[in-house]
Design a protein around this motif. Structure first.
Motif, PDB file in Angstrom:
ATOM      1  N   LYS A 136     -28.035 -17.428   8.761  1.00  0.00           N
ATOM      2  CA  LYS A 136     -26.702 -17.634   8.904  1.00  0.00           C
ATOM      3  C   LYS A 136     -25.895 -16.384   8.425  1.00  0.00           C
ATOM      4  O   LYS A 136     -26.152 -16.271   6.950  1.00  0.00           O
ATOM      5  CB  LYS A 136     -26.120 -18.556   8.491  1.00  0.00           C
ATOM      6  CG  LYS A 136     -24.763 -19.053   9.166  1.00  0.00           C
ATOM      7  CD  LYS A 136     -24.339 -20.327   8.888  1.00  0.00           C
ATOM      8  CE  LYS A 136     -22.741 -20.626   8.932  1.00  0.00           C
ATOM      9  NZ  LYS A 136     -22.417 -22.065   8.562  1.00  0.00           N
ATOM     10  N   ARG A 137     -25.134 -15.373   9.033  1.00  0.00           N
ATOM     11  CA  ARG A 137     -24.837 -14.374   8.334  1.00  0.00           C
ATOM     12  C   ARG A 137     -23.226 -14.029   8.560  1.00  0.00           C
ATOM     13  O   ARG A 137     -22.746 -14.277   9.819  1.00  0.00           O
ATOM     14  CB  ARG A 137     -25.436 -13.042   8.719  1.00  0.00           C
ATOM     15  CG  ARG A 137     -26.806 -12.977   8.318  1.00  0.00           C
ATOM     16  CD  ARG A 137     -27.460 -11.493   8.929  1.00  0.00           C
ATOM     17  NE  ARG A 137     -27.565 -11.493  10.306  1.00  0.00           N
ATOM     18  CZ  ARG A 137     -27.963 -10.443  10.904  1.00  0.00           C
ATOM     19  NH1 ARG A 137     -28.177  -9.450  10.387  1.00  0.00           N
ATOM     20  NH2 ARG A 137     -27.975 -10.420  12.349  1.00  0.00           N
ATOM     21  N   LEU A 138     -22.467 -13.930   7.744  1.00  0.00           N
ATOM     22  CA  LEU A 138     -21.143 -13.250   7.925  1.00  0.00           C
ATOM     23  C   LEU A 138     -21.198 -11.766   8.224  1.00  0.00           C
ATOM     24  O   LEU A 138     -21.566 -11.085   7.566  1.00  0.00           O
ATOM     25  CB  LEU A 138     -20.133 -13.685   6.789  1.00  0.00           C
ATOM     26  CG  LEU A 138     -18.680 -13.131   6.858  1.00  0.00           C
ATOM     27  CD1 LEU A 138     -17.867 -13.997   8.055  1.00  0.00           C
ATOM     28  CD2 LEU A 138     -17.795 -13.373   5.502  1.00  0.00           C
ATOM     29  N   ARG A 139     -20.773 -11.384   9.392  1.00  0.00           N
ATOM     30  CA  ARG A 139     -20.968  -9.949   9.692  1.00  0.00           C
ATOM     31  C   ARG A 139     -19.595  -9.264   9.551  1.00  0.00           C
ATOM     32  O   ARG A 139     -18.341  -9.741   9.647  1.00  0.00           O
ATOM     33  CB  ARG A 139     -21.240  -9.868  11.267  1.00  0.00           C
ATOM     34  CG  ARG A 139     -22.505 -10.405  11.851  1.00  0.00           C
ATOM     35  CD  ARG A 139     -23.643 -10.184  10.869  1.00  0.00           C
ATOM     36  NE  ARG A 139     -24.021  -8.851  10.958  1.00  0.00           N
ATOM     37  CZ  ARG A 139     -24.943  -8.294  11.537  1.00  0.00           C
ATOM     38  NH1 ARG A 139     -25.640  -8.905  12.610  1.00  0.00           N
ATOM     39  NH2 ARG A 139     -25.324  -6.926  11.307  1.00  0.00           N
ATOM     40  N   LEU A 140     -19.906  -7.989   8.923  1.00  0.00           N
ATOM     41  CA  LEU A 140     -18.442  -7.351   8.425  1.00  0.00           C
ATOM     42  C   LEU A 140     -18.470  -5.817   9.018  1.00  0.00           C
ATOM     43  O   LEU A 140     -19.796  -5.469   9.256  1.00  0.00           O
ATOM     44  CB  LEU A 140     -18.435  -7.145   7.046  1.00  0.00           C
ATOM     45  CG  LEU A 140     -18.797  -8.547   6.026  1.00  0.00           C
ATOM     46  CD1 LEU A 140     -19.383  -8.094   4.807  1.00  0.00           C
ATOM     47  CD2 LEU A 140     -17.420  -9.375   5.784  1.00  0.00           C
ATOM     48  N   ALA A 141     -17.410  -5.387   9.338  1.00  0.00           N
ATOM     49  CA  ALA A 141     -17.232  -4.018   9.659  1.00  0.00           C
ATOM     50  C   ALA A 141     -16.086  -3.572   8.718  1.00  0.00           C
ATOM     51  O   ALA A 141     -15.289  -3.883   8.530  1.00  0.00           O
ATOM     52  CB  ALA A 141     -16.567  -3.958  11.227  1.00  0.00           C
ATOM     53  N   ASN A 142     -16.625  -2.302   8.095  1.00  0.00           N
ATOM     54  CA  ASN A 142     -15.757  -1.751   7.059  1.00  0.00           C
ATOM     55  C   ASN A 142     -15.206  -2.651   6.185  1.00  0.00           C
ATOM     56  O   ASN A 142     -14.112  -2.809   5.580  1.00  0.00           O
ATOM     57  CB  ASN A 142     -14.689  -0.893   7.616  1.00  0.00           C
ATOM     58  CG  ASN A 142     -15.183   0.478   8.223  1.00  0.00           C
ATOM     59  OD1 ASN A 142     -16.399   0.727   8.148  1.00  0.00           O
ATOM     60  ND2 ASN A 142     -14.258   1.186   8.766  1.00  0.00           N
ATOM     61  N   LYS A 143     -16.313  -3.731   5.759  1.00  0.00           N
ATOM     62  CA  LYS A 143     -16.020  -4.665   4.685  1.00  0.00           C
ATOM     63  C   LYS A 143     -14.884  -5.807   5.235  1.00  0.00           C
ATOM     64  O   LYS A 143     -14.652  -6.935   4.554  1.00  0.00           O
ATOM     65  CB  LYS A 143     -15.431  -4.457   3.409  1.00  0.00           C
ATOM     66  CG  LYS A 143     -16.112  -3.301   2.634  1.00  0.00           C
ATOM     67  CD  LYS A 143     -17.050  -3.581   1.864  1.00  0.00           C
ATOM     68  CE  LYS A 143     -18.174  -2.421   1.290  1.00  0.00           C
ATOM     69  NZ  LYS A 143     -19.551  -2.437   1.750  1.00  0.00           N
ATOM     70  N   GLN A 144     -14.570  -5.771   6.377  1.00  0.00           N
ATOM     71  CA  GLN A 144     -13.809  -6.775   7.126  1.00  0.00           C
ATOM     72  C   GLN A 144     -14.689  -7.943   7.576  1.00  0.00           C
ATOM     73  O   GLN A 144     -15.244  -7.402   8.535  1.00  0.00           O
ATOM     74  CB  GLN A 144     -12.973  -6.056   7.905  1.00  0.00           C
ATOM     75  CG  GLN A 144     -11.261  -6.686   7.843  1.00  0.00           C
ATOM     76  CD  GLN A 144     -10.467  -6.393   9.097  1.00  0.00           C
ATOM     77  OE1 GLN A 144     -10.730  -6.124  10.084  1.00  0.00           O
ATOM     78  NE2 GLN A 144      -9.224  -5.840   8.652  1.00  0.00           N
ATOM     79  N   PRO A 145     -14.266  -9.050   7.634  1.00  0.00           N
ATOM     80  CA  PRO A 145     -15.034 -10.231   8.521  1.00  0.00           C
ATOM     81  C   PRO A 145     -14.807 -10.193   9.846  1.00  0.00           C
ATOM     82  O   PRO A 145     -13.780  -9.918  10.369  1.00  0.00           O
ATOM     83  CB  PRO A 145     -14.475 -11.504   7.992  1.00  0.00           C
ATOM     84  CG  PRO A 145     -13.728 -11.083   6.803  1.00  0.00           C
ATOM     85  CD  PRO A 145     -13.183  -9.819   6.870  1.00  0.00           C
ATOM     86  N   MET A 146     -15.951 -10.112  10.712  1.00  0.00           N
ATOM     87  CA  MET A 146     -15.683  -9.969  11.938  1.00  0.00           C
ATOM     88  C   MET A 146     -16.088 -11.215  12.634  1.00  0.00           C
ATOM     89  O   MET A 146     -15.566 -11.648  13.852  1.00  0.00           O
ATOM     90  CB  MET A 146     -16.383  -8.830  12.761  1.00  0.00           C
ATOM     91  CG  MET A 146     -15.832  -7.369  12.433  1.00  0.00           C
ATOM     92  SD  MET A 146     -14.219  -7.378  13.113  1.00  0.00           S
ATOM     93  CE  MET A 146     -13.748  -5.775  12.703  1.00  0.00           C
ATOM     94  N   ALA A 147     -17.259 -11.635  12.609  1.00  0.00           N
ATOM     95  CA  ALA A 147     -18.008 -12.713  13.282  1.00  0.00           C
ATOM     96  C   ALA A 147     -18.809 -13.597  12.390  1.00  0.00           C
ATOM     97  O   ALA A 147     -19.490 -12.868  11.126  1.00  0.00           O
ATOM     98  CB  ALA A 147     -18.616 -12.237  14.196  1.00  0.00           C
ATOM     99  N   ILE A 148     -19.301 -14.866  12.571  1.00  0.00           N
ATOM    100  CA  ILE A 148     -20.335 -15.655  11.879  1.00  0.00           C
ATOM    101  C   ILE A 148     -21.384 -15.612  12.945  1.00  0.00           C
ATOM    102  O   ILE A 148     -21.075 -16.129  14.050  1.00  0.00           O
ATOM    103  CB  ILE A 148     -19.781 -16.940  11.445  1.00  0.00           C
ATOM    104  CG1 ILE A 148     -18.512 -16.774  10.488  1.00  0.00           C
ATOM    105  CG2 ILE A 148     -20.916 -17.641  10.668  1.00  0.00           C
ATOM    106  CD1 ILE A 148     -17.892 -18.089  10.524  1.00  0.00           C
ATOM    107  N   GLU A 149     -22.685 -15.409  12.591  1.00  0.00           N
ATOM    108  CA  GLU A 149     -23.892 -15.392  13.483  1.00  0.00           C
ATOM    109  C   GLU A 149     -24.771 -16.260  12.829  1.00  0.00           C
ATOM    110  O   GLU A 149     -25.320 -16.295  11.610  1.00  0.00           O
ATOM    111  CB  GLU A 149     -24.300 -14.092  13.470  1.00  0.00           C
ATOM    112  CG  GLU A 149     -23.695 -13.238  14.486  1.00  0.00           C
ATOM    113  CD  GLU A 149     -24.183 -11.816  14.751  1.00  0.00           C
ATOM    114  OE1 GLU A 149     -23.797 -11.114  15.571  1.00  0.00           O
ATOM    115  OE2 GLU A 149     -25.488 -11.424  14.006  1.00  0.00           O
ATOM    116  N   THR A 150     -25.373 -17.183  13.649  1.00  0.00           N
ATOM    117  CA  THR A 150     -26.553 -18.040  13.231  1.00  0.00           C
ATOM    118  C   THR A 150     -27.672 -17.832  14.098  1.00  0.00           C
ATOM    119  O   THR A 150     -27.527 -18.149  15.463  1.00  0.00           O
ATOM    120  CB  THR A 150     -26.067 -19.640  13.223  1.00  0.00           C
ATOM    121  OG1 THR A 150     -24.947 -19.831  12.487  1.00  0.00           O
ATOM    122  CG2 THR A 150     -27.069 -20.588  12.667  1.00  0.00           C
ATOM    123  N   SER A 151     -28.702 -17.270  13.449  1.00  0.00           N
ATOM    124  CA  SER A 151     -29.932 -16.884  14.440  1.00  0.00           C
ATOM    125  C   SER A 151     -30.943 -17.770  14.307  1.00  0.00           C
ATOM    126  O   SER A 151     -31.198 -18.109  12.983  1.00  0.00           O
ATOM    127  CB  SER A 151     -30.316 -15.232  14.302  1.00  0.00           C
ATOM    128  OG  SER A 151     -29.223 -14.407  14.100  1.00  0.00           O
TER     129      SER A 151
END
Ligand code: 16G
Length: 246
Positions: A136-151
């Motif tokens: 489970k990851r919090l995905r960031l773009a330029n340190k800004q949270p974008m999405a939570i992904e559970t693979s």
């Protein structure tokens, strides 16, 4: 700010006319991302409307992701939404790099599980007991949270994957480079929804901001499903684009 009068003779609510006016100012580039907009008081004086009416227009624009309010500082024009095309099978890391943004992840959970939830086993065509890696990851773009992904990934296909650190590594890159995986295609569903308290907190979004829930099953060579991913994307930062042919 260009001068503009609201039309009181038409049956379109004043708050909606004000909202349309501000949207067109943003689209014309008169207001740019990061720029502060006039205060509620200034807008209510300019348009000769109540502050309640101004507040309603600004609240909708905030929920739709066009404005951001910063406590004690004011209301600012938001960055435009990321437009993601849904015709290509790409990873989060690739999507962000293609936009000139730096991808990153905060790993919230890594666990090896013996009993996957039923819908995951069905999606991955697994019967009986299988060891699955859940990340489970919090995905960031330029340190800004974008999405939570559970693979969910079957370890029978990728033995040792649980030892990798996916904070800065791309899952797809590791699978392609170290496990000779060939990405074939994916099936995906998208649903609108509201975030849970936890999701709201992790994504740093304000109450009332919508999210998009995405489920993806991705297939490798020979049509074998290798991942089930359930994601929560910020509705205020994303829009999805599809091309339709006939
Ligand atoms: C994308 C995929 C996700 C995949 C991830 C890999 C969607 C909705 N999801 O976010 O299924 O696991 O990329 O990213 O597009 P990574 O290679 O950067 O770790």
């Amino acid at each position: 700010m260009s001068s503009h009068q609201l039309d009181r003779s038409i049956p379109i609510p004043l708050y909606y006319q004000m909202k349309q006016w501000l949207m067109s100012e943003i689209e014309k580039g008169i207001y740019k991302p990061g720029q502060i907009i006039p205060s509620e008081r200034e807008l209510s004086e300019q348009f000769q409307i109540s502050r309640m009416t101004v507040r309603q227009a600004l609240k909708e624009l905030m929920n739709e992701g066009h404005l951001i309010r910063e406590q004690g500082k004011g209301t600012f024009i938001a960055e435009p939404k990321l437009n993601q095309r849904l015709s290509q099978l790409t990873s989060f890391s690739e999507d962000m790099r293609n936009r000139g943004l730096e991808p990153d992840a905060q790993v919230l959970e890594t666990s090896v599980i013996n009993h996957a939830p039923a819908h995951v086993s069905i999606a991955l065509h697994l019967d009986g007991d299988h060891t699955i890696l859940k990340i489970k990851r919090l995905r960031l773009a330029n340190k800004q949270p974008m999405a939570i992904e559970t693979s969910f990934l079957p370890l029978s296909l990728f033995s040792g994957l649980e030892k990798k650190n996916f904070t800065s590594e791309s899952i797809y890159r590791v699978l392609e480079n170290e496990f000779a995986l060939q990405l074939l295609f994916a099936k995906q569903t998208i649903e609108a929804g509201f975030p849970t308290k936890d999701e709201e907190h992790l994504l740093g979004i304000s109450k009332g901001t919508s999210v998009m829930r995405i489920e993806r099953v991705t297939y490798m060579q020979e049509g074998i499903p290798f991942e089930f991913v359930s994601s929560v994307y910020r509705g205020d930062r994303y829009k999805f684009e599809m091309e339709l042919h006939r």
